[in-house]
Scaffold this active site. Sequence first.
Site, mmCIF file in Angstrom:
data_model
loop_
_atom_site.group_PDB
_atom_site.id
_atom_site.type_symbol
_atom_site.label_atom_id
_atom_site.label_comp_id
_atom_site.label_asym_id
_atom_site.label_seq_id
_atom_site.Cartn_x
_atom_site.Cartn_y
_atom_site.Cartn_z
ATOM 1 N N ARG A 60 7.193 37.730 0.862
ATOM 2 C CA ARG A 60 7.521 38.452 -0.362
ATOM 3 C C ARG A 60 8.282 39.706 0.014
ATOM 4 O O ARG A 60 7.713 40.725 0.360
ATOM 5 C CB ARG A 60 6.245 38.824 -1.114
ATOM 6 N N THR A 107 -2.427 35.395 -13.195
ATOM 7 C CA THR A 107 -2.357 34.772 -11.874
ATOM 8 C C THR A 107 -0.902 34.624 -11.448
ATOM 9 O O THR A 107 0.024 34.698 -12.255
ATOM 10 C CB THR A 107 -2.982 33.365 -11.885
ATOM 11 N N ASP A 108 -0.690 34.389 -10.171
ATOM 12 C CA ASP A 108 0.627 34.029 -9.672
ATOM 13 C C ASP A 108 0.994 32.667 -10.254
ATOM 14 O O ASP A 108 0.161 31.944 -10.803
ATOM 15 C CB ASP A 108 0.616 33.981 -8.143
ATOM 16 N N TRP A 109 2.250 32.297 -10.122
ATOM 17 C CA TRP A 109 2.750 31.082 -10.760
ATOM 18 C C TRP A 109 2.241 29.825 -10.075
ATOM 19 O O TRP A 109 2.238 29.729 -8.846
ATOM 20 C CB TRP A 109 4.278 31.090 -10.758
#
Length: 528
Positions: free
Chosen positions: A189, A272-274
Amino acid sequence: MPTAPYRDPSRPVDERVEDLLARMTLAEKAGQLFHTRVTMNGDGTLAETTDGPFPRQGTTELLVDGRLTHFDLVGRYGIRETAEWVNRLQALAADTRLGIPVTLSTDPHHSSTDNPGTAFGSGASLTSGASFGSGVFSAWPEPLGLAAIGDPDLVEKFGDTVRREYLAVGFRVALHPQIDLSAQPGQARRAGTFGSSAEVASALVRAYVRGLQGPRLGPRSVAAMVKHSPGGTTHDHRPAPLRAAVEAGCAQLMPPTDMPRERLGFDGVVRTDWGLLTDASTNGEPHVTHATVTARAAKALDAGADQFGGEQCPEVIVELVRSGRITQERVDASVRRLLREKFVLGLFERRYVDPDRAEETVGAAEFTALGEAAQRRSLTVLTNHSLLPLTDRPNLYVEGVAAQTASLYGNVVADPAHADVAVLRLRTPHEARLTEILALLTAVPTLVCVNLERPAVLPEIAAKAAALVVDYGVSDTALLDVAFGRARAEGRLPFALPRSTPASEASRPDAPNDPEAPVFPYGHGLSL
């Protein structure tokens, strides 16, 4: 028939939330817990086909049958068409049983970086969460460039510009800023961060949130969804930007791991993250787990999540409640937060946008000028062996620079043998091109400009370039204005540039700017 209390703007927000919550079925509540991607047709009509990766269902099916009211728009579209699509989408929502308005989100659109492939012009892959490129929006440097400038007032002005342009189109949630700290060349990231300094990132995320949301969240705000929170050891500085974001009042968080609300005193929306439920990939990395979708959903709710990113399976929540695994009260707690944000943002009273106003606002001269000035300021001069500033109209050999733009500054030649100066723009260079690059640097005095999205290994280029500049997303005009002394570069490196990949990999993950004997240390930059 009397107006339902939740539709009465004169009533307190909390009263309106409770009234609406009491009227909702379990299926309607479950739909609120999902925030998925949608596309639109190029003419501004709703997309009802399921071709391609997004969506897996048509828009009407998602909203009417699935009861979803939170969407992330992806794709390439014009501003007027987008505004008209927003109005069609909101009209569809208004016609449902309860008329709950849609909350529309987007990834960044304001970078001048040109990576073909995504919405509103150019940008990174649809799943990356990186900047889409500005297209018709005002073009600014990437957040790394804002970190290179290091001016919180400028970042707040940037956030305010984003807010005004997003509001005009109908985006009410910004899926940014990203607060991970960039430290290593291979870090997953990396795009969209504020560099490697927790102190700088903390100051800039506070300013960014103020710019997007204003003094407090309200009808003229764009809700900031702050992404991620790396680290967490006792001596680790990386959680500091997350604390700063919460203190600044960010409306939403997307933490990478469990995050007790009590620890940060955060009572906004946690998403949440994807793709965590259905193993959709994020940044090309699939979420690998052997738990069932139902078990994953229950675990996320137990951990404090309110909403699932990139997912569209509300029937899973219905099943969890009916089985007794998750209580109705737990679902209500999350729905209450999500509805409250809709009311606070004023969506029940002002869900539609003006397409004419959108076209006037997005990319307006005022915003464009601010972005162009920031681009010039962000450029970071690493070396200058008496080459800059360039003068007169030299013979220029260019690579990675538009010849038409370069011709405004010098006489463009096709052969470096006939050049007085070469200007070479590179993405973060790969070893495969190194021999070719070094040959050019030997043949002619060369200004090398390297675009950085992460710490890069550049010792050979730094040794041979007549001048070495790094950028974080700027136009050719911005670069050449600085090269010819028409503008001043103010950038300082937002992370150290290591001497080698092994040296970077050997650095401590909880100690920023730790590579041994870096070619250029954190904060390096020359003034012309």
